[in-house]
Design a protein around this motif. Sequence first.
Motif, PDB file in Angstrom:
ATOM      1  N   LYS A  17       7.459   2.011   1.190  1.00 25.38           N
ATOM      2  CA  LYS A  17       7.097   0.974   1.709  1.00 25.38           C
ATOM      3  C   LYS A  17       7.159   1.036   3.159  1.00 25.38           C
ATOM      4  O   LYS A  17       8.141   1.522   3.596  1.00 25.38           O
ATOM      5  CB  LYS A  17       8.207  -0.453   1.524  1.00 25.38           C
ATOM      6  N   GLY A  18       6.100   0.696   3.903  1.00 27.01           N
ATOM      7  CA  GLY A  18       5.829   0.599   5.259  1.00 27.01           C
ATOM      8  C   GLY A  18       5.486   1.911   5.924  1.00 27.01           C
ATOM      9  O   GLY A  18       5.411   2.132   7.077  1.00 27.01           O
ATOM     10  N   PHE A  63      -3.621   0.877   6.539  1.00 27.98           N
ATOM     11  CA  PHE A  63      -3.444   0.863   5.278  1.00 27.98           C
ATOM     12  C   PHE A  63      -2.151   1.319   4.882  1.00 27.98           C
ATOM     13  O   PHE A  63      -1.621   0.634   3.952  1.00 27.98           O
ATOM     14  CB  PHE A  63      -4.288   2.077   4.834  1.00 27.98           C
ATOM     15  N   TRP A  64      -1.387   2.081   5.664  1.00 27.97           N
ATOM     16  CA  TRP A  64      -0.057   2.625   5.268  1.00 27.97           C
ATOM     17  C   TRP A  64       0.925   1.552   5.717  1.00 27.97           C
ATOM     18  O   TRP A  64       2.099   1.853   5.405  1.00 27.97           O
ATOM     19  CB  TRP A  64       0.432   4.050   6.065  1.00 27.97           C
ATOM     20  N   LYS A  65       0.749   0.551   6.441  1.00 27.55           N
ATOM     21  CA  LYS A  65       1.515  -0.231   6.662  1.00 27.55           C
ATOM     22  C   LYS A  65       2.342  -1.093   5.328  1.00 27.55           C
ATOM     23  O   LYS A  65       3.375  -1.829   5.252  1.00 27.55           O
ATOM     24  CB  LYS A  65       1.502  -1.537   7.597  1.00 27.55           C
ATOM     25  N   GLY A 107       4.032   3.321  -4.954  1.00 28.31           N
ATOM     26  CA  GLY A 107       2.952   3.979  -5.669  1.00 28.31           C
ATOM     27  C   GLY A 107       1.655   3.751  -5.095  1.00 28.31           C
ATOM     28  O   GLY A 107       1.471   2.856  -4.790  1.00 28.31           O
ATOM     29  N   LEU A 108       0.784   5.068  -4.944  1.00 25.15           N
ATOM     30  CA  LEU A 108      -0.364   4.815  -4.597  1.00 25.15           C
ATOM     31  C   LEU A 108      -1.403   5.575  -5.469  1.00 25.15           C
ATOM     32  O   LEU A 108      -0.925   6.573  -6.087  1.00 25.15           O
ATOM     33  CB  LEU A 108      -0.639   5.616  -3.197  1.00 25.15           C
ATOM     34  N   LEU A 127       2.530  10.751   4.276  1.00 22.88           N
ATOM     35  CA  LEU A 127       1.240  11.300   4.783  1.00 22.88           C
ATOM     36  C   LEU A 127       1.289  12.769   4.304  1.00 22.88           C
ATOM     37  O   LEU A 127       0.134  13.380   3.850  1.00 22.88           O
ATOM     38  CB  LEU A 127       1.102  11.149   6.336  1.00 22.88           C
ATOM     39  N   SER A 128       2.431  13.404   4.247  1.00 22.92           N
ATOM     40  CA  SER A 128       2.308  14.991   3.965  1.00 22.92           C
ATOM     41  C   SER A 128       1.936  14.980   2.581  1.00 22.92           C
ATOM     42  O   SER A 128       1.283  15.990   2.129  1.00 22.92           O
ATOM     43  CB  SER A 128       3.558  15.460   4.321  1.00 22.92           C
ATOM     44  N   HIS A 129       2.544  14.081   1.553  1.00 24.76           N
ATOM     45  CA  HIS A 129       2.237  14.232   0.166  1.00 24.76           C
ATOM     46  C   HIS A 129       0.924  14.025   0.121  1.00 24.76           C
ATOM     47  O   HIS A 129       0.119  14.621  -0.916  1.00 24.76           O
ATOM     48  CB  HIS A 129       3.097  12.967  -0.602  1.00 24.76           C
TER      49      HIS A 129
END
Length: 397
Positions: free
Chosen positions: A29-30, A76-78, A83-84, A36-38
């Motif tokens: 979360k957050g 988007f990442w906030k 899971g994405l 980002l590296s994944h």
Amino acid sequence: MDIFKNSDLKELIADRNAPCVSIYAPTQKGGKGLDLSHWKHLLENAERQLTAWNCPAEQRDSLLDPAYSLLKDEEFWKYTSEGLALFIAPEFLRAYRLPFPFAEKTQVSHSFYIKPLIPWVQDDGRFYILALSQNHVRLLEATRHAVHELKPGAPTSKAEANQNHEHENLLNLHTHHDAAGKAMHAVFHSQGGDDTRKKELLHFFQKIDHSICGYLGNSQAPLIVATVEYMLPIYREASKYPHLLNQGIAGNPAHWNATELQSRALPLVEPIFEARTTKAVAKFHEWAGSGLTTPELDVILPAAKQGNLQSLLLVPDQDIWGNYDAQTQTVEVHQTPEPGDAELGNLAAIYTLQHNHAVHSVAPQKFFDGSPVVGVYFYAGLNNAQSRAKRVEKNSV
């Protein structure tokens, strides 16, 4: 966090032009830097798979550039959760930030890899909560993992429902006559009596129910009412929704937010969803050896494609890689995935879901033979199952 619904799943299982790229990743979360590296690693994996598919560089870049752009999208990442899931195809892109810790996976195939999402919508694992008071009405749609408010167009309060209600319906004016039929006097019934208050509530609830039934259409999802205890039987009397639960959530829903309502409703609906999977597994055990169940992909895939499976039982984390030719109804299984391969259990699930039949995610110990995928036929599919099984047996001699 995003909402993933059955309508989203239907969009993903629709026939599409290849290549179809499916990417799953665990997130925090957050939007942590590790996410980002994944994400970059998985996109690079997708790029390698597309190259192995002999996908032209121009098409490969066209597919993946929007996904790479997400690396720079701070907004988007906030709002990431646990899971994405990302799905890319020609002229198609969908991303879902979901509270479910997906294992890392990248797949390029002729269809999307949807097996990790089946537990989300298993047995149409969706339900509705009607938070009902005289001054505030909310309709919520929920799953085990998410909840959000809907706008069905129902009255939001008793005052709104009654604002255009004719005066005589509230006062219940009656004219009495004598034995000769002459009018004598008008009698006004006070609005203060219990009977009149119940009629007002019944009228209010009928208006709400009419709006909700029209909004939900043919949905078979359970509806749970959260309201003070004395109102529950009145709403049950007013409602024509066929899947309204007898048991409700007693109390003043104004005191609970959407997440609290979801957690109070889950114990009421979980037995319903679990019973459907339990029933499907019991039917498998009951029919085992009758010709109405099979773990053979040579039989499952044609039957699923033709809509002959009543249900498909899948072990979600066990994959079978290979190819299926729908024209010749032949299956080729590979020990490890090769370029152009499909996960065959996933393909069987897509075929089954396209016919609106049930797919259940189950634990490995549910099966006698340890198979990661089992099909259960309709009674009407008996002859088809037997004849197909005989042909496979004959060809194997």
